[in-house]
Design an enzyme around this catalytic site. Structure first.
Site, PDB file in Angstrom:
ATOM      1  N   HIS A 175      -0.043   4.549   1.972  1.00 24.55           N
ATOM      2  CA  HIS A 175      -1.349   4.908   2.528  1.00 24.55           C
ATOM      3  C   HIS A 175      -1.357   4.837   4.045  1.00 24.55           C
ATOM      4  O   HIS A 175      -0.366   4.436   4.676  1.00 24.55           O
ATOM      5  CB  HIS A 175      -2.426   3.984   1.932  1.00 24.55           C
ATOM      6  CG  HIS A 175      -2.175   2.520   2.158  1.00 24.55           C
ATOM      7  ND1 HIS A 175      -2.323   1.920   3.387  1.00 24.55           N
ATOM      8  CD2 HIS A 175      -1.774   1.550   1.295  1.00 24.55           C
ATOM      9  CE1 HIS A 175      -2.036   0.623   3.264  1.00 24.55           C
ATOM     10  NE2 HIS A 175      -1.688   0.375   2.012  1.00 24.55           N
ATOM     11  N   CYS A 189       1.836  -2.754  -0.893  1.00 24.35           N
ATOM     12  CA  CYS A 189       1.837  -1.326  -0.534  1.00 24.35           C
ATOM     13  C   CYS A 189       2.682  -1.075   0.703  1.00 24.35           C
ATOM     14  O   CYS A 189       3.147  -1.993   1.371  1.00 24.35           O
ATOM     15  CB  CYS A 189       0.417  -0.860  -0.243  1.00 24.35           C
ATOM     16  SG  CYS A 189      -0.655  -0.947  -1.680  1.00 24.35           S
TER      17      CYS A 189
END
Lengths: 174, 194
Positions: free
Chosen positions: B154, B170
């Site tokens: 992201h 992440c």
């Protein structure tokens, strides 16, 4: 047997080169007020060429001990590495990217280097080039860059802050 | 030739052993590069390693993303190899939060809403229920959901996270970079976390 010998051989080479550095024949360095600067290693425009050569020798001693081919200093890679050393000082951060997000591959291409970049090592430190290479050899991922079997050319960049803090960049290519 | 190959192989084994003693994985993961060198901390080092897609993927069908968590770099190759991107990334804060292996992009989210996972909420009960699109959104301007639940590639809210161990598992990259990557990847783009 062979394994122990090779590891000892490398340790001996690093020890010998490190010792040579701890006994400088040059006169003591002085700061702006004329006081002697103890234990600080200065890279200057006058000695940077021999600093690069000593780094190359140290890399090659280390590679030869591991049964690998030696490397040569490449002018374009040296320019790209110097750029990254300055960029790290400007960002106050030891990493492999420029303030504009440029990668080691981008910088080498910009400097006119046409080979393939294999990896790059950086350090923010007061340590000299020989100690810095020994530091990189102490971490598996960083050692793998220095001992890449395909490596044939390197660029060694350095930027010195007024405080004598050094930003080292070693770019490794085929 | 055979002799030199053997010597090289053994050297690799020996040095791998030394590395384990000198730098436990957990310490490496928690290393923070923002601390200047001092008597107690003599150097801050980092390294970048180039990657070949052939060492990680059978084909480039639908393109491939390699997240090198050691170098803190994301690599992307397009299916026709005409595009190769190298972006600095944030990586998980600890070994415990790190998952490695093969996965793929299963959902592309434009201007995503961030919702803390149950684990994040357990660690910090004061977290908001959700954060909508905007500069404070930890997912930045785009998110790529992976086939592993809660794992994403992201954008970012704080640029300081890039290149540092700052995530809960992440991989974050600059918003301008995730926006470019978002347009290139498709559902089924291969992903390896290394």
């Amino acid at each position: 047997m062979g394994r122990a010998r090779t590891a000892l051989g490398l340790a001996a080479i690093l020890a010998v080169t490190a010792c040579a550095q701890l006994n400088p024949s040059a006169p003591p360095r002085l700061d702006k007020t004329g006081a002697s600067v103890q234990g600080v290693y200065a890279v200057t425009p006058e000695n940077v060429a021999s600093v690069r050569e000593r780094a190359q020798e140290t890399v090659n001693n280390t590679r030869t001990a591991a049964g690998l081919a030696p490397v040569t200093l490449d002018a374009a890679l040296v320019a790209a590495a110097d750029d990254q050393s300055r960029a790290m000082a400007e960002q106050d951060r030891a990493w492999n990217f420029g303030a504009d997000g440029s990668s080691p591959l981008d910088r080498a291409r910009r400097a006119g280097f046409e080979g393939q970049i294999l990896g790059e090592l950086v350090s923010e430190t007061y340590e000299n080039e020989v100690q810095t290479i020994a530091t990189w050899m102490g971490t598996a991922a960083q050692r793998a860059v220095l001992l890449d079997p395909a490596a044939r050319r390197i660029g060694l960049g350095v930027y010195r802050e007024p405080s004598n803090k050094l930003w080292w960049t070693l770019t490794v290519a085929n | 030739m055979t002799q030199s190959m053997t010597r090289r192989g053994l050297f690799g084994v020996a040095t791998a052993g030394i590395a384990t003693l000198a730098a436990p994985a957990l310490l490496r993961a928690q290393e923070v590069t923002a601390i200047p060198p001092s008597a107690a901390n003599r150097h801050n080092t980092a390294s970048f390693r180039s990657q070949r897609w052939q060492d990680h993927f059978q084909t480039l069908r639908k393109g491939a993303i390699l997240c090198d968590l050691e170098s803190r770099v994301l690599h992307y190759w397009s299916e026709d190899e005409s595009t190769y991107l190298v972006y600095p990334s944030s990586v998980p804060m600890s070994e415990e939060l790190t998952r490695r292996g093969y996965t793929e992009v299963v959902l592309k989210r434009h201007s995503p809403t961030w919702i803390p996972t149950p684990d994040m909420r357990a660690r910090d009960p004061d977290l908001p229920k959700s954060i909508g699109p905007g500069p404070d959104n930890p997912l930045g301007t785009r998110a790529l959901n992976l086939s592993w639940q809660y794992y994403r590639i992201h954008g970012i809210d704080l640029v300081e996270k890039i290149g540092r161990p700052a995530s809960n598992g992440c991989v974050g990259i600059y918003n301008e970079n995730i926006e470019r990557l978002f347009d290139l990847v498709e559902i089924g783009t291969q992903v390896r976390l290394l």
